[in-house]
Design an enzyme around this catalytic site. Structure first.
Site, PDB file in Angstrom:
ATOM      1  N   GLY A 208      50.758 -67.761 -13.393  1.00 17.97           N
ATOM      2  CA  GLY A 208      49.800 -66.670 -13.211  1.00 17.97           C
ATOM      3  C   GLY A 208      49.433 -66.540 -11.745  1.00 17.97           C
ATOM      4  O   GLY A 208      50.168 -67.019 -10.868  1.00 17.97           O
ATOM      5  N   ASN A 209      48.316 -65.879 -11.453  1.00 20.22           N
ATOM      6  CA  ASN A 209      47.851 -65.769 -10.065  1.00 20.22           C
ATOM      7  C   ASN A 209      46.334 -65.611 -10.063  1.00 20.22           C
ATOM      8  O   ASN A 209      45.697 -65.623 -11.112  1.00 20.22           O
ATOM      9  CB  ASN A 209      48.567 -64.628  -9.336  1.00 20.22           C
ATOM     10  N   TYR A 210      45.769 -65.456  -8.873  1.00 24.46           N
ATOM     11  CA  TYR A 210      44.310 -65.501  -8.731  1.00 24.46           C
ATOM     12  C   TYR A 210      43.608 -64.170  -8.973  1.00 24.46           C
ATOM     13  O   TYR A 210      42.410 -64.058  -8.745  1.00 24.46           O
ATOM     14  CB  TYR A 210      43.946 -65.976  -7.316  1.00 24.46           C
TER      15      TYR A 210
END
Ligand code: PMT
Length: 399
Positions: A208-210
């Site tokens: 995923g990512n932020y």
């Protein structure tokens, strides 16, 4: 724009209350119906008689009329209003509004109001600059209230600085602009993507990512506030859409996001691709948890995810507007221009992780808007909601 609009004018106890009389007159001249609500201390600065004479309506200040026991319903007032303007707004009332201290008619009306709220602070420069005031104003902003920034100049204390309530003409112009903008996307369908995508590794892990969704949700809220019917395709985030004209479609992976976007895009007039889509996904997600106890360290083979923006760019019909984002860490402009062209976008909003206050998770952003015709505009640091407004301004027919 103000013709027939119901405006609650909230007046609090500050020297600038004398300007509220002119504000009421200008609103009425513009065709609005004005109901004044005053705090008890506002009456020390301007009389209810003046305000009721100007507006043609009795001023509301107490919860009850003392001699008749008549109850003044802050709930009904809140529902009646198309907008509420608090001018002047003292540090005390701003603090009460920010923290829900409902000990007078003005604050209870504010808490009940469904309509947009405009706050015009007026106070001495040091009060204005105090961290508790700025934190309270930021809180009001985060609730979606519109702050009409005070001007700099000579103050009641004879000191000079920021804290003068804006002139009534400026406040009326802000309201007119707001109501004009609230019509600008009427009848339009807008598709927005927001948040990250999660690409499954096994039942407990993902790539995923932020992204928190703040930027994409701000665009969806702003488009809805301008009258659009909004479809928001959202990756997993912790925030909720507020405007009733927003339909949220929750997805997890890039493939799911693509499927929902392809379903919505043919009906959309405008699409804004703000999601931080994972570029790669595990080729074969495990159907059971990968165990640490295994002897060898597992290798995860990745495959390329579909490019949603580029897919929509290839399907774009004349008249449709497709906007992308570029999140960069280096060679910002070159990379953004390459994405603009390759994905057949009409505009790209560049934000760089090197810029303080920009990118993931912040409540602010710093965008450079680059159009397909090569024109570009660099926006300063501002809230994500304001950045969303400037982004939509940039594609409105008049711009
Ligand atoms: O959510 P926040 O915490 O508020 O953070 C906001 C943000 C930083 C996520 C947002 O402002 C932003 O920059 N979004 C785009 C992030 C991104 O994926 O940028 P990119 O440069 O990798 O992608 C370029 C464009 O192609 C984007 O419009 C993206 O949505 C789209 N894309 C990318 C990859 C992919 N497989 N499909 C896509 O559609």
């Amino acid at each position: 724009m103000l013709d027939g609009k119901h405006i609650i004018l909230g007046i609090t106890g500050g020297i600038a209350a004398y300007k509220s009389a002119m504000l009421a007159r200008l609103l009425i001249k513009a065709g609005a119906e004005v109901q004044v609500v005053m705090t008890p201390s506002a009456k020390e600065f301007i009389t209810p008689v003046t305000m009721s004479a100007l507006t043609g309506k009795p001023v509301v200040s107490e919860f009850f009329t003392a001699n008749t026991g008549e109850w003044h319903s802050h709930v009904d007032l809140g529902l009646w209003a198309d907008a509420m303007v608090i001018a002047p707004a003292t540090a005390c009332t701003i603090g009460k509004m920010a923290n829900g201290v409902a000990d007078n008619m003005l604050v209870t009306t504010y808490l009940s109001a469904k309509a947009p709220v405009f706050v015009a602070p007026a106070m001495d420069l040091d009060m204005m600059a105090h961290p508790s005031t700025t934190a309270n104003i930021d809180k009001l902003r985060s609730y979606g209230n519109h702050i009409i920034e005070p001007a700099s100049g000579e103050l009641a204390s004879h000191l000079t600085g920021k804290g003068r309530m804006q002139e009534p003409e400026v406040i009326v112009a802000e309201l007119e602009k707001f109501f004009a903008e609230s019509q600008s996307l009427k009848g339009k369908k807008v598709l927005v993507t927001a948040g990250p995508t999660y690409e499954k590794i096994d039942p407990v892990r993902f790539i995923g990512n932020y992204s928190t969704g703040k930027m994409g949700y701000a665009i969806a809220e702003e488009a809805a506030a301008r009258g659009a019917e909004v479809t928001l395709v959202s990756g997993p985030v912790a925030i909720k859409a507020k405007h009733p004209a927003i339909t949220v479609i929750d997805v997890e992976s890039a493939k799911q996001m693509l499927a929902e976007c392809q379903a919505a895009f043919p009906h959309a007039d405008i699409a804004v691709m703000c999601a931080a889509v994972a570029d790669y996904a595990p080729a074969e997600p495990a159907d059971r948890k990968i165990k640490r106890e295994k002897q060898e360290i597992p290798t995860i083979t990745l495959v390329k995810n579909p490019d949603i923006a580029a897919t929509l760019g290839a399907q774009k019909k004349p008249g449709q507007i497709l906007i992308g984002f570029a999140l960069e860490t280096d060679n910002e402009m070159t990379n953004a221009l390459e994405k603009l062209r390759r994905k057949n976008l009409d505009m790209i909003a560049l934000n760089s992780l090197r810029t303080p206050g920009a990118g993931f998770g912040t409540d602010t952003n710093v965008l450079t808007l680059i159009k397909a015709d090569g024109s570009e505009s660099q926006l300063p640091l501002m809230s994500k909601r304001d950045a969303a407004a400037r982004l939509l301004d940039a594609i409105s027919p008049a711009k």
